[in-house]
Design a protein around this motif. Structure first.
Motif, short mmCIF file in Angstrom:
data_model
loop_
_atom_site.label_atom_id
_atom_site.label_comp_id
_atom_site.label_asym_id
_atom_site.label_seq_id
_atom_site.Cartn_x
_atom_site.Cartn_y
_atom_site.Cartn_z
N UNK A 121 -8.19 6.16 -14.04
CA UNK A 121 -8.33 6.80 -15.34
C UNK A 121 -7.29 6.28 -16.34
N UNK A 122 -7.68 6.15 -17.59
CA UNK A 122 -6.74 5.74 -18.63
C UNK A 122 -5.55 6.69 -18.70
N UNK A 123 -5.78 7.92 -18.28
CA UNK A 123 -4.74 8.95 -18.32
C UNK A 123 -3.48 8.52 -17.56
N UNK A 124 -3.66 7.69 -16.53
CA UNK A 124 -2.52 7.28 -15.70
C UNK A 124 -2.28 5.76 -15.81
N UNK A 125 -2.64 5.18 -16.93
CA UNK A 125 -2.52 3.73 -17.09
C UNK A 125 -1.08 3.24 -16.91
N UNK A 126 -0.13 3.95 -17.48
CA UNK A 126 1.26 3.49 -17.40
C UNK A 126 1.71 3.34 -15.95
N UNK A 127 1.25 4.21 -15.10
CA UNK A 127 1.64 4.16 -13.69
C UNK A 127 0.78 3.20 -12.87
N UNK A 128 -0.54 3.25 -13.09
CA UNK A 128 -1.45 2.54 -12.20
C UNK A 128 -1.71 1.08 -12.58
N UNK A 129 -1.53 0.72 -13.83
CA UNK A 129 -1.73 -0.69 -14.19
C UNK A 129 -0.80 -1.61 -13.41
N UNK A 130 0.51 -1.34 -13.37
CA UNK A 130 1.38 -2.20 -12.54
C UNK A 130 1.09 -2.06 -11.05
N UNK A 145 0.84 -1.20 0.00
CA UNK A 145 0.00 0.00 0.00
C UNK A 145 0.86 1.24 0.00
N UNK A 146 1.88 1.24 0.84
CA UNK A 146 2.73 2.42 0.94
C UNK A 146 3.54 2.62 -0.34
N UNK A 147 4.05 1.54 -0.92
CA UNK A 147 4.85 1.65 -2.13
C UNK A 147 4.03 2.18 -3.32
N UNK A 148 2.77 1.77 -3.40
CA UNK A 148 1.93 2.17 -4.54
C UNK A 148 1.17 3.46 -4.28
N UNK A 149 1.17 3.93 -3.03
CA UNK A 149 0.52 5.20 -2.72
C UNK A 149 -0.97 5.10 -2.44
N UNK A 150 -1.48 3.88 -2.26
CA UNK A 150 -2.90 3.71 -1.97
C UNK A 150 -3.14 3.73 -0.47
N UNK A 151 -4.25 4.32 -0.07
CA UNK A 151 -4.62 4.44 1.33
C UNK A 151 -5.86 3.61 1.61
#
Length: 264
Positions: free
Chosen positions: A189-198, A42-48
């Motif tokens: 959002x597709x706008x951030x796919x490169x970052x959020x897909x992994x 969670x911390x590495x990916x920035x999700x809370x």
């Protein structure tokens, strides 16, 4: 978009035909245990982790109106991402849903066990207004709780604060989680796919039944002044009893959940 509980009624759907037997053997109540994501990931990916939501469903079924109660749990995670003209918003979410396994005479009654990702996606669509133009993109294999399963990615248009936003939706087929079944749903959002897909893949592989129930911030969607302003979804009657088709029912139990409009 209505803040409805995704797949909330599925655990009750398969119980209707055997409600009499369930009552006789004391199996009229079923509850899952919540699951979440390992703290480090969670911390590495920035999700809370924002909330662990209890999703109770009651059905009066059978000729004797036997009451069957199924309680599922949804652990919600959010992240602020760049959404172009909308600015930085909590537009990325990752949900972990658990629903109890229920079997009689060796037969599993919870239909989630056999549902494909397309069927799960259809349920997401039926539970949320404002999702359109859904298209299946790709399938991949992923490991959850040491079990290999399918993760499917869909593209869609979702309403966010009155604006149509192209999004990616990742859904996994159910795996066993102790005595429960577990499904994950990621949206960004597709706008951030490169970052959020992994990131969604990393979160999925880091799912754990050892969830930190004290980690929930409870402030879902409160990181800027523009979110959490549309509460019109609750005017149609929150905590309604689940309908017989398993879609709908506003069983929110925590007033702090996100109103951000993307599977909040």
């Amino acid at each position: 978009m209505n803040r409805r509980t995704v797949i909330a009624g599925l655990g009750a759907t398969g119980l209707a035909g055997l409600s009499g037997c369930l009552g006789l053997i004391g199996m009229a109540e079923h509850e899952s245990s919540p699951a979440g994501v390992e703290t480090g990931v969670r911390e590495e990916t920035g999700y809370e982790q924002t909330v662990i939501e209890s999703l109770p469903v009651e059905r009066d079924v059978g000729p004797t109106n036997e009451t069957v109660t199924v309680t599922n749990h949804m652990t919600k995670h959010e992240k602020s991402v760049d959404m172009g003209l909308l600015g930085s918003r909590r537009g990325a979410i990752f949900n972990v849903l658990t629903t109890p396994q229920v079997s009689i005479f060796g037969k599993e009654l919870n239909p989630v066990e056999e549902m494909s990702t397309q069927e799960l996606m259809d349920l997401v669509r039926s539970n949320y207004d404002g999702i359109d133009n859904i298209s299946h993109d790709e399938d991949s294999d992923i490991t959850i709780l040491e079990q290999s399963t399918t993760q499917s990615q869909f593209t869609a248009d979702a309403e966010f604060d009155g604006e149509d936003v192209p999004v990616n939706i990742s859904i996994t087929e159910a795996v066993e989680a102790d005595e429960d079944l577990l499904v994950t749903i990621g949206v960004y959002p597709e706008y951030v796919e490169r970052q959020e897909k992994p990131n969604v893949s990393a979160l999925t592989e880091a799912v754990t039944t050892d969830v930190d129930e004290g980690a929930s911030s409870g402030d879902g969607g409160s990181d800027d002044g523009n979110e959490g302003t549309d509460d019109s979804e609750n005017t149609d009657g929150s905590n309604d009893t689940q309908s017989d088709d398993g879609s709908g029912g506003d069983n929110e139990t925590d007033g702090n959940e996100s109103d951000d409009g993307i599977l909040g």
